[in-house]
Structures are given as C-alpha cells and as structure tokens.
Design a protein around this motif. Structure first.
Motif, PDB file in Angstrom:
ATOM      1  N   ILE A  50       0.835  -1.208   0.000  1.00  0.00           N
ATOM      2  CA  ILE A  50       0.000   0.000   0.000  1.00  0.00           C
ATOM      3  C   ILE A  50       0.868   1.257   0.000  1.00  0.00           C
ATOM      4  CG2 ILE A  50      -1.737   1.293   1.291  1.00  0.00           C
ATOM      5  CD1 ILE A  50      -2.797  -1.406   2.312  1.00  0.00           C
TER       6      ILE A  50
ATOM      7  N   ILE B 281      -7.961   0.128  -3.108  1.00  0.00           N
ATOM      8  CA  ILE B 281      -7.563  -1.056  -2.332  1.00  0.00           C
ATOM      9  C   ILE B 281      -8.791  -1.943  -2.177  1.00  0.00           C
ATOM     10  CG2 ILE B 281      -6.623  -1.874  -0.141  1.00  0.00           C
ATOM     11  CD1 ILE B 281      -5.410   1.017   0.112  1.00  0.00           C
TER      12      ILE B 281
ATOM     13  N   VAL C  55      -4.241  -3.955  -5.011  1.00  0.00           N
ATOM     14  CA  VAL C  55      -3.924  -2.528  -4.890  1.00  0.00           C
ATOM     15  C   VAL C  55      -3.663  -1.986  -6.287  1.00  0.00           C
ATOM     16  CG1 VAL C  55      -2.376  -0.805  -3.910  1.00  0.00           C
ATOM     17  CG2 VAL C  55      -2.850  -2.875  -2.642  1.00  0.00           C
TER      18      VAL C  55
END
Length: 599
Positions: free
Chosen positions: A528, A543, A556
């Motif tokens: 992330i 996400i 992601v």
C-alpha cells in the motif's frame, strides 16, 4: 534426607509472603507480612538449594523498587542456588529476573543478554509458561530503548499467550503506551477508555490491589489532553497511593498531577509536582519517566521565564537521552555484528567442506590411478577441476552478496544518520539561538529519521531471519479486513501529503485467512505504501479484497507509471533497482520486493 524443620520454615515464610510475579508492576511487598530480618533468618536455617533460592528471590522482590543494586546482589545469589539445585525452571526464572533488574537499572546490554539466556533455557526445555513472561520482558527493554515498534510486537506476543486477566491488562497497557509514543492518538483514546473500564472495582470503590492500573490510566489521560478525567482518577486514588508510600507509584502520581496543573495554567504547582516526580524517578533509575520529567520541567521553566534552569534541564535531558541512544546503537550494532559473524561462519564452513571434498577427491583419484591407468585419471582430473570451479563460484557469489548487503545497509542508513548528526550538531553548537519552533522542527526530523533507520533495519533483519530459518512463522486465523484497515490508518498520511484519494472496497462479511499477523501487516504496508509513493499528486489509490471458493484476494491499484517488461524480470530479486521513482522524493530501498517474496 530433607531437613523438615528447614522446609517448614520456608513454607511458613512463603505463606506469610505475597505471591510474586515476573511482572514488576504486580509485585507489592507488605512490611507487616514479610520482613527482611525474617527472610534472612529463614535463609540461615535453610539446608537445601531450592529453599535458599526462593528465600533470596523473595529478598530480591523486597528491594527491586527501592534499592536496585541490592536487589541485583540477591538475585545473583539466587542464581547460584538455582545452579546448585540443578532445576532448569529455577535457572530460567533467575536469568529472566536478572534481565528485568538490569533493565530497571538502565544496563540494556546485560538486560538483553540475561533475557536471551533465559529464553534459550525455556525453548530448549519447552517451558511454555515462562515464555510469555520473557516476551513481556523483551517488550519492556525495547520500550526503554525507545524502539516502540519492536516493543509492540513483543507485547502482542505476550498478550496472545497470557491467560491471567491482570497480566493481559498490563500487556494491553504497554501496547497503548507504545502507540502513544508512536503518535497514534486516536487508537490510544479508545484503548484507554476500555482499559480503565476493565479495572475491577470493589463495590464501586477503589480496588487497592489495582493501584498501578489506576495510576497509569490517569497518566495516559493526562498525556492525551483529557485532564478532567485524569484529575478525577487521581483524586480517587491519591489517599491510597500516599498510604502505600511506594516511590514508583508516587512518582507517577506527582508527574500526572504536574500534567494536570500545566494544562490548567497553574505553572508553579506544575513545577513543584514535576520536581517531586523527578526526584522519585531519579532515585529509582526509571529512565523513561526521568526523561519525561526533565522535558516537562524544562517546558514549565521556559513558560515561567526561568531560561537558565530550563536549558540546564534540557541539557540533562539530552545527556540522559544520549545514554539511552548509546545503548540503542549498541543493540543494533550487536545485531548487525551477529549477522556478519553468521555470514563469516558460513563461509568458513563452506571452505572447510571444500577442503574435505578436495582431500577425498585426491584420495579417490589415487585409487583410480592404481586401478584404471592414465585414461581414467585424466577424466577424474577434469571432473575434479569442474567441481572446484563450481564451489569457487558459490563462494564468490556468497562473498558478493555479503559485500552488496553491507553496501546497501551503509547507503540506506547514511541519509537518515546524516540528518540526525547534522541537526544534533546544530542544536548543540549554540542551543540558546535555537527558538522553540526550530527545536520542534529539528526534533521532528530527528525522530522521523530515527524511525526510518529502525524501519530499514527491522525489514532487513526480518528478511534475513526468515530466509535463514531462524524465525518460525506460526499461522493463525487472521482477519484480512481488520489487517487492511489497520495498515491504512497507520500510513494513509503518505497519501494525504500528496492529496491522493484512497478508495477502499471491502466486503460486508469478514474474510478470515491463515496467516502470521506481523508478516501479513508487513506485506500489506509495503504494497500500500508503494502505491502512495509512486502515485502522482491528486490521483486515486484503490484497495480491494474479496474471497471466492475459499481463496482470499487482495488488490492494490494506482495511477503510477507501472512496471516495464525489464522491471518484471527483476521484481523479486535481491538488491535489484527498478526504473520508476517515487513521485514525492520518498525513499524506496532496493530490497523491498525481495522482502515481500520472502514473507
């Protein structure tokens, strides 16, 4: 034969004494029940090593909060009796207690050494009940060293293993305190309410068995700005704490009271209470609370215009902090040295193996010469040469990896270390010319640089431990939804700095997977944070997670440059640098993707 008279004395002493715990916060010695003279008399009459161990250990607990040096002397004596008793569990307890004692004294190298010895005994003899207390000890040591992320991991391990609710509360409190030090104020606000409400009351009155729990709850309330709640708690327990007359408790009481007066603008009262707290903590050698008190008193003196005193206190703070930082650096250096030694030992082992292989090959070659003649000899010489070349290439590759590893560590740590050294030098060169705003800015940069160094080192150490098999991954049912949400809460500031919109798509139902929590969080954090780092300002990071046919999927996506075909071939190789660069000049170590592959 057992001396039953001596054994009976030991038994009666144990009945009169309190139940001791490995957690120093739980230990309370009532002078009416246990006296030093009584314990020493029983010790002089005891005839076996086990009885003498328990008696000297009780003496250790009598002095652990008032005379640390004397307590350590008694614990070393108890260790001698544990050795004579030939009882592995007593040895494990003795080394664990010594580790805790040296942590309170501020000797963190010895604290870690004794705790590690205790852990070795525990693991080799499968003493599961003791392991949880050692995890808690590790957490306290790393917390004192201000390595709060590492400390949290050990406290979480202890929390998972503790069965006693009192010990679970203490582990949860230490996690909350670490979160406060790491700046996670929102998490702390909800956690401290839960912890305070979980303290058992005595028919609506203060339960004096839990004075420590009340005190530290009030302290955290004052630290997060809820001084009204802190004041109510302090008012409830003040008479009991003063009656209890224990330095450590009194120190926390006066420090919290100082925080309350400071928030209310009663600066003289804040100064008075803070000075009393500092005196208690200094005598107790409580490093973290001593630092807090020095910083608080420096701040109050500046407000009152006592700049000379304020700067003197500030100097004491930096000197004390430097002592802790030196221990911090020694711990990191020892860990890196251990890695280097392991690599060196592996090279030596390979070299010895190679020598043995060569000797065996020559012996076989001689036999073949005698039996088969020149033609077979030539074939074996060719094969021998080929094998030696292969081994030489393996050694060269290991040596190259070692050199590359050292180069990467030096390169990635140089930048934050230079920032710390430059700003520290700037502050120390002429502290009177550094205004408060600049000092805050410099302190923030120094803290963030230290956090970055800790992050780099932890990642490299974890990768090496997993890859070499020294860390075992224990899979447990883990909530993917909660893990993703927790990670985003911790790092979304990376996206906020560049005005990046975060779109989170999670199902309404819970997705439970078999995973090791810390490894899962490390993978999620890196994936992330990479999306934030490589996304252009004003873009969107999406996400998502879902489960289909008993498989969990995590995705992601961002609007960054992506990977070239060449990048894809190098993606999970060690120390490979990819073509794309972060859009906000963030740092991206070359080994992040190889760490993800290992995890």
């Amino acid at each position: 034969m057992i001396n039953w008279q001596s054994y009976l004395i030991v038994l009666l002493t144990s009945i009169c004494s309190i139940s001791t715990s490995l957690l120093a916060q739980d230990i309370e010695i009532e002078s009416k029940e246990v006296t030093v003279d009584g314990l020493l008399k029983s010790l002089s009459q005891a005839t076996n090593a086990t009885s003498k161990y328990y008696l000297t250990r009780d003496l250790y607990y009598v002095f652990i909060n008032d005379d640390i040096d004397r307590a350590i002397d008694y614990m070393n004596e108890a260790l001698d009796y544990a050795v004579l008793s030939d009882d592995i569990s007593l040895l494990s307890y003795a080394y664990s207690d010594l580790g805790h004692a040296y942590m309170k004294k501020g000797d963190f190298s010895r604290a870690l050494n004794y705790t590690e010895i205790s852990s070795d005994y525990i693991k080799s003899n499968n003493l599961v009940d003791l392991l949880r207390f050692n995890e808690f000890n590790y957490g306290l040591i790393y917390s004192e060293l201000q390595l709060y992320s590492i400390a949290k991991n050990h406290f979480r391990n202890a929390l998972d293993e503790f069965e006693n609710e009192r010990n679970k509360w203490l582990a949860s409190y230490e996690i909350t305190k670490a979160n406060l030090a790491l700046g996670d104020t929102n998490i702390v606000r909800s956690e401290i309410e839960r912890l305070y409400n979980d303290i058992p009351e005595n028919n609506g009155q203060v339960n004096t068995d839990y004075l420590y729990h009340y005190l530290v709850s009030a302290e955290i309330y004052s630290e997060i700005g809820n001084t009204e709640k802190a004041d109510r708690v302090i008012s409830r327990i003040r008479p009991y704490v003063e009656k209890h007359n224990r330095r450590y408790y009194l120190g926390i009481l006066h420090l919290t009271t100082s925080n309350i007066h400071l928030a209310e603008g009663n600066y003289r009262k804040a100064l008075e209470e803070g000075s009393i707290a500092l005196d208690y903590f200094t005598r107790q050698q409580e490093n973290s609370y001593t630092l807090k008190s020095l910083l608080k008193l420096s701040k109050v003196n500046k407000i009152l215009g006592e700049y000379t005193t304020a700067y003197d206190l500030q100097s004491q703070y930096y000197n004390k902090y430097s002592e802790i930082d030196n221990h911090h650096q020694k711990v990191i250096a020892n860990q890196l040295q251990s890695q280097s030694n392991a690599t060196f030992n592996a090279e030596e082992e390979l070299q010895r193996t190679n020598e043995l292989l060569v000797q065996r090959q020559y012996y076989n070659l001689a036999l073949v010469i005698l039996l088969s003649g020149v033609l077979i000899l030539l074939v074996l010489v060719f094969n021998s040469s080929k094998e030696r070349n292969k081994t030489a290439k393996q050694l060269a590759k290991i040596n190259q990896d070692k050199d590359h590893f050292i180069g990467v560590v030096s390169h990635d740590l140089r930048s934050p270390l230079n920032s710390i050294m430059m700003l520290s030098s700037l502050i120390n060169s002429d502290p009177e010319d550094v205004d408060t705003d600049s000092l805050k800015e410099y302190s923030s940069i120094i803290f963030n640089s230290s956090r970055r160094m800790e992050y780099l080192i932890n990642n490299m150490l974890d990768a090496n431990k997993i890859e070499t098999g020294t860390t075992k991954i224990a899979l447990k049912p883990t909530s993917l939804n909660n893990s993703i949400s927790a990670v985003i809460d911790g790092i979304k500031i990376l996206g906020a700095d560049k005005d990046i919109n975060t779109e989170l798509n999670l199902p309404d139902h819970e997705i439970t997977i078999l995973s090791e929590y810390n490894a899962l969080v490390r993978v999620l954090e890196n994936l992330i944070s990479n999306a934030y780092k490589f996304s252009p300002p004003g873009s969107t990071v999406t996400i998502s997670a879902n489960d289909v046919d008993q498989r969990a999927y995590f995705d992601v996506s961002d609007q960054g440059p992506g990977l070239t075909q060449l990048d894809k071939t190098k993606l999970f190789h060690k120390f490979e640098k990819l073509s794309a660069s972060p859009t906000g000049n963030e740092k991206q170590p070359d080994w992040v993707y190889s760490l993800l592959r290992i995890l």
